[in-house]
Scaffold this active site. Structure first.
Site, short mmCIF file in Angstrom:
data_model
loop_
_atom_site.label_atom_id
_atom_site.label_comp_id
_atom_site.label_asym_id
_atom_site.label_seq_id
_atom_site.Cartn_x
_atom_site.Cartn_y
_atom_site.Cartn_z
N TYR A 171 45.02 89.20 32.45
CA TYR A 171 43.43 88.83 33.33
C TYR A 171 43.70 89.66 33.62
O TYR A 171 44.61 89.11 35.15
CB TYR A 171 44.30 88.05 32.93
CG TYR A 171 42.57 86.76 33.80
CD1 TYR A 171 41.05 87.60 33.95
CD2 TYR A 171 42.90 85.39 33.94
CE1 TYR A 171 40.01 87.20 34.87
CE2 TYR A 171 41.15 85.08 34.34
CZ TYR A 171 40.06 85.49 35.03
OH TYR A 171 38.55 85.94 35.48
N LYS A 217 41.86 90.75 29.58
CA LYS A 217 40.53 90.67 29.72
C LYS A 217 39.61 91.21 30.73
O LYS A 217 40.56 91.20 32.13
CB LYS A 217 40.23 89.23 30.59
CG LYS A 217 38.65 88.70 30.83
CD LYS A 217 38.81 87.17 31.26
CE LYS A 217 38.12 86.53 31.81
NZ LYS A 217 37.81 85.17 32.52
#
Length: 369
Positions: free
Chosen positions: A197, A225
């Site tokens: 992330y 992400k």
């Protein structure tokens, strides 16, 4: 290149001692992709495509209790409307405001939904310390082999999470070499693949395209992400490198709702989008149109969806989103926990208008097809 790998023996030994010293077992360490749900399409990260919805956590009116029934309904609804998978315990879930028992409950509900529907489940892990992150990952065990997320054996997940969404370490702001060492150590011992992330406006640590390519080469890392607050030069460089993405088995998922359309146009595999609680079918259609090369149709739909996302992020996520979901009757209450505050009514109204515009545009496009 930082030249830090998962085979660094001293780092490997220290991490194993730290994890096992606290009584946690790290699961199938030798092969972090060995989970039966780790790669539904067999090998690589082909499962990490399309639109994943990071579910909100519905609360009761005063915010003291997680509404598990509302969460379960919401999970089924977004899957009915075309979501490819679910993310539990992301930022949108207010994971930082949940205690350990509540996090287990949320993960268990999402696991049950994903098991019922045969779709991927990604569970958020947030720790800026490698040892603590390793302990959290070690608890993500298969229901067949033990408790999940530290729960009692009879509360184990009904399905092994497909992957863990792990933030780049925040606040400590390690060097980029330190970030690579962090993920190399975690990937070597995680029972499930990792999705990095990357959200520098929350973590304080930006990563270059070169570092992201290096992370992409780590065994057990399925994708990223990518939420850098826009589409920058490193985004373009990363998505333009076929050795790092696509055929390399490393998925780049758009993480900023406003920029999902240009990210898909550049070759992103999909998106992890809070906005996709709403107009889920339209976000799925957007990904499909870019995949099919329908640039004109994708561009028009993308503009409408960007306006919806802008309205939903007029206040800190997920307060406006919860206001809209409550106005629709999809969750009983729009309650958020401090330090978040409820959304201003005018912002909820603006988001509902933007949603109507998306629905109207999608209907017009279907009628014209």
């Amino acid at each position: 290149m930082t030249n830090v790998g998962a085979d660094d023996s001293s780092l490997d030994l220290n991490l194993r001692l730290s994890v096992h010293g606290d009584g946690l077992q790290a699961g199938p360490q030798a092969n972090p992709q060995a989970s039966p749900q780790a790669s539904p399409e067999g090998g690589g990260s082909g499962w990490l495509r399309g639109i994943f919805v990071p579910l909100v956590t519905p609360f009761d009116r005063d915010g003291t209790r997680v509404d598990a029934a509302a969460l379960e309904r919401l999970g089924h609804e977004v899957l009915d409307d075309g979501a490819a998978g679910i993310v539990a315990l992301g930022t949108t879930a207010e994971a930082g405001a949940l205690d350990a028992a509540e996090r287990r409950k949320v993960a268990d509900v999402c696991a049950r939904v994903c098991a019922d529907r045969g779709v991927p489940l990604v569970v958020g892990i947030g720790a800026n310390d490698t040892r603590k992150a390793a302990q959290e990952l070690a608890a993500l065990t298969d229901a067949a082999s033990g408790p999940a997320l530290g729960a009692a054996p009879d509360a184990a997940l009904g399905v092994a999470p497909t992957a863990a969404l792990v933030t780049v370490p925040s606040f400590t702001r390690p060097s980029e070499a330190g970030v690579v060492a962090h993920f190399a150590a975690l990937a070597a011992h995680s029972p499930v693949p990792l999705v990095i992330y990357h959200i520098p406006y929350r973590t304080g640590r930006a990563l270059s395209a070169e570092t992201l390519r290096e992370l992409a080469l780590l065994p057990g890392v399925a994708g990223v992400k990518h939420a850098v607050g826009g589409v920058d030069a490193d985004t373009v460089a990363l998505l333009g490198d076929p050795a790092a993405v696509g055929g390399g088995g490393f998925a780049v998922m758009a993480g900023d709702d406003l920029y999902v359309s240009p990210m898909l146009a550049l070759g992103a595999s999909g998106g992890v989008l809070a906005s996709a609680h709403l107009a889920t079918a339209a976000f799925a259609a957007l990904a499909d149109r870019w995949e099919r090369g329908d640039a004109a149709g994708a561009r028009a739909l993308g503009h409408r969806l960007a306006r919806l996302s802008a309205a939903l992020f007029a206040e800190p996520n997920p307060v406006v989103l919860k206001g809209v979901l409550a106005a629709q009757g999809r969750i009983p209450h729009a309650t958020v926990r401090l330090p978040l505050l409820p959304a201003a009514p005018e912002n909820v109204t603006a988001a509902l208008r933007a949603l109507d515009d998306v629905d109207r545009g999608l209907g017009e496009a279907e009628a014209a097809a």
